[in-house]
Each structure stands twice: as C-alpha cells, then as structure tokens.
Design an enzyme around this catalytic site. Structure first.
Site, mmCIF file in Angstrom:
data_model
loop_
_atom_site.group_PDB
_atom_site.id
_atom_site.type_symbol
_atom_site.label_atom_id
_atom_site.label_comp_id
_atom_site.label_asym_id
_atom_site.label_seq_id
_atom_site.Cartn_x
_atom_site.Cartn_y
_atom_site.Cartn_z
ATOM 1 C CB THR A 171 -0.807 -0.014 1.316
ATOM 2 O OG1 THR A 171 -1.787 -1.028 1.223
ATOM 3 C CG2 THR A 171 -1.486 1.292 1.613
ATOM 4 N NE ARG A 199 -8.855 -7.156 3.699
ATOM 5 C CZ ARG A 199 -7.811 -6.331 3.708
ATOM 6 N NH1 ARG A 199 -7.576 -5.552 2.673
ATOM 7 N NH2 ARG A 199 -7.010 -6.286 4.732
ATOM 8 C CB VAL A 200 -13.133 -2.659 2.896
ATOM 9 C CG1 VAL A 200 -12.493 -1.285 3.127
ATOM 10 C CG2 VAL A 200 -13.980 -2.637 1.624
ATOM 11 N N GLY A 201 -9.964 -3.309 3.956
ATOM 12 C CA GLY A 201 -9.070 -3.284 5.118
ATOM 13 C C GLY A 201 -9.091 -1.925 5.801
ATOM 14 C CG ASP A 202 -5.366 -0.511 7.213
ATOM 15 O OD1 ASP A 202 -5.262 -1.512 6.483
ATOM 16 O OD2 ASP A 202 -4.494 0.378 7.275
ATOM 17 N N GLY A 223 -0.015 -2.262 6.300
ATOM 18 C CA GLY A 223 0.239 -3.586 6.866
ATOM 19 C C GLY A 223 -1.010 -4.438 6.835
ATOM 20 N N GLY A 225 -4.349 -5.193 7.356
ATOM 21 C CA GLY A 225 -5.461 -4.301 7.654
ATOM 22 C C GLY A 225 -6.360 -4.765 8.791
HETATM 23 N N1 ASP Z 1 -3.376 -2.210 4.896
HETATM 24 C C1 ASP Z 1 -3.703 -2.721 3.597
HETATM 25 C C2 ASP Z 1 -4.897 -3.619 3.693
HETATM 26 O O1 ASP Z 1 -4.979 -4.384 4.628
HETATM 27 C C3 ASP Z 1 -2.590 -3.473 2.980
HETATM 28 C C4 ASP Z 1 -1.282 -2.747 2.993
HETATM 29 O O2 ASP Z 1 -1.040 -1.880 3.811
HETATM 30 O O3 ASP Z 1 -0.468 -3.032 2.127
HETATM 31 O O4 ASP Z 1 -5.725 -3.584 2.815
#
Ligand code: ASP
Length: 302
Positions: A171, A199-202, A223, A225
C-alpha cells in the site's frame, strides 16, 4: 510555516530485488509532492499528486499493479483526510478507477463521505473521471502470483500456495504539511493478496488507516489491515502526539501496541506533526519510505 512531507511504499518483507524500485518510487513521489509544497501549493495537492504517482507505478500495491483478489480481479481502496476541516473522502472496492486517490479528493471536496463499488464508480463518471477496465490494472507479475496461489489452493502443492501467499503489503501513503500550516493524510491500496472479493481493510477507514488533525498531527498506516482496524492505529498514533509524545516515539509505541494487542498484528506507521517533525516505525522486515523537512535534504530508506 515550515513545510514537510513523508511518504511510504508499504511495510512487508520487500524482497532484495525489489528494494531499489520501491525506493525509486517513494523518492519520485516525495519529489513530486515537495515541488508542489515548495511552490506554495497545498498539502491536498501534494498528497494527491504523490499518491497518484505511486498508484501509476506498478511496483506498488495501489492502482495499476495491485494484488489480485481470490477471484483474480483488482479491487482498490483509498482515502484522503484534511487536517484543517477534518473532512475526508474515501473510496473502496473500485474496479474501474485508475487513480482512486483522485476520486477520494473529489469526495472530500464534495459530499465528504465514503463511497464503495458501483456507486463510487458512477460518482467518478459524473465527475468526469475516465473509467478503465479492470484488466488494465492487472500486471503480469500479479497474474503469475495469483496463478501460483490458485494452483496451490486446488492441488496438494501447498508450497506454491504458501509461497505466493507470503506476498506483499505495499500500500502507499503520504502526509504533507503546507506553508499555510495544513496537514493532510492520504493512502491507497489494492489490499492484501488474494483477499475475499468485497473485503475492505484499514486503508480507507478514518482513524484506522489514516488520520489528520492540524492541531495535533497526522498518521498513515500500512500492513495487515484486519489487525490495524482492531486497534484504530492511526488515531492511536495521533492521540500519542496529543499527549506530547515525540513523533518517533509515537510511531514506535503505536506499532508496538499493534503487535501486543492483536495476535500477528503487523504493519507500519508514518507520522507528521503540525511543526513538521516526522516519525516512522514498522514491525515487518522492511517498510519503504522517503521524507523531507524544511531546510533539509530528502531522506529515504527501507
Ligand atoms: N493495509 C492494507 C490492507 O490491509 C494493505 C497494505 O497496507 O499493504 O488492505
């Protein structure tokens, strides 16, 4: 007011042979953002331009070159937060937008909300942003990784699957402080490798992947998420700044909390204060970054 900017290109075990490309991408993004800040441009413009550049750079897991979902498609998330107004624009689950950060910018300056999927893409069209095909966002490196992962899933060859799953978390993110004293935080991602579709992360979640408040500071995270969301990592880092913790210690403490609070919690965090001091920490093998502060030269590393 002093200007300052910090960008990151993801926290994970960046392989040796990809280090140079990550550094080059971070440095180019920093230079682009810095030129805008130096020319009395806004932190919003600097962050958008820096992140756009990294979205277009196929080495990063953002925009073109992102990891594929389990279904073999690209789904993108991004967000931008303005520290002066606390307004934000966030997008998730985009399949046909080449530069999600620019759509997040339109949202920040428009309805100030989060849009996902088809509704977000319709908004992009209404804003005159050209849509692309999902195929155009896929690069050969990711197609091959996905194919190996799939082979590992459907056969007894678990080694191929495991190796591919180790994949990356690159990211991208940026924080800028402009001459008018405004702090802006931005980030953009293709998410984790082979994520569940939808899916959606942070990354696009305010307080988790990013937070900016001109009075106290800004943080951007990267990181795993699911672990970052559980501790609202970006807000936590800014809270430490509010309590007077210096930025480097705040970034380190935030990442330590992530690892301590969530089993397997991993990632990195960049921080910028209203007076232009930076902090950065990660508990993965590497995190690519570049930053510059008024009166100093650019600094970069992994
Ligand atoms: N944080 C992002 C996610 O979990 C991935 C990343 O930081 O590379 O979608």
């Amino acid at each position: 007011m002093p200007i300052a900017m910090i960008v990151h290109g993801g926290a994970w075990a960046i392989p040796d042979d990809q280090v140079e490309a990550h550094l080059a991408g971070c440095r180019a993004a920093l230079e682009t953002g810095w030129a805008i800040l130096e020319g009395s441009g806004s932190a919003l413009d600097a962050c958008e331009a820096a992140v756009r550049l990294m979205e277009d750079d196929p080495i990063f897991d953002a925009g073109t070159g992102s990891h594929l979902t389990a279904a073999g498609t690209v789904e993108l998330d991004a967000a931008l937060m303005d520290g002066r107004t606390l307004r934000y624009g966030a997008v998730a689950n985009l399949r046909r937008v080449r530069n999600p950060i620019s759509l997040a910018r339109r949202l920040l300056e428009g309805p100030g909300t989060m849009l996902v999927g088809e509704g977000a893409e319709q908004f992009a069209e209404r804003q005159g942003l050209a849509l692309c095909s999902n195929e155009e966002l896929i690069v050969e490196r990711e197609r091959q990784l996905w194919a190996r992962w799939r082979a590992g899933q459907s056969s007894t060859d678990s080694a191929a699957g495991a190796e591919a799953t180790v994949g990356g978390h690159d990211t991208v993110g940026a924080i800028a402080l402009d001459g008018a004293g405004n702090l802006v935080a931005a980030n953009s991602t293709g998410g984790t490798p082979f994520k569940l579709p939808g899916r959606v992360g942070d990354t696009p979640l305010v307080g988790c992947g990013l937070f900016a408040d001109t009075n106290s500071g800004a943080a951007v995270c990267t990181g795993w998420g699911e672990s970052i969301v559980r501790v609202t990592l970006a807000r936590r880092a800014v809270e430490l700044l509010e309590r007077g913790v210096p930025p480097q210690a705040a970034a380190e403490l935030a990442v330590r909390t992530l690892a301590r609070s969530v089993s397997g919690g991993s990632g990195g965090c960049i921080v910028l204060t209203p007076d232009g001091r930076v902090g950065l920490a990660w508990n993965t093998r590497r995190m690519a970054y570049a930053y510059r502060q008024e009166g100093g030269a650019a600094v970069w590393g992994v």
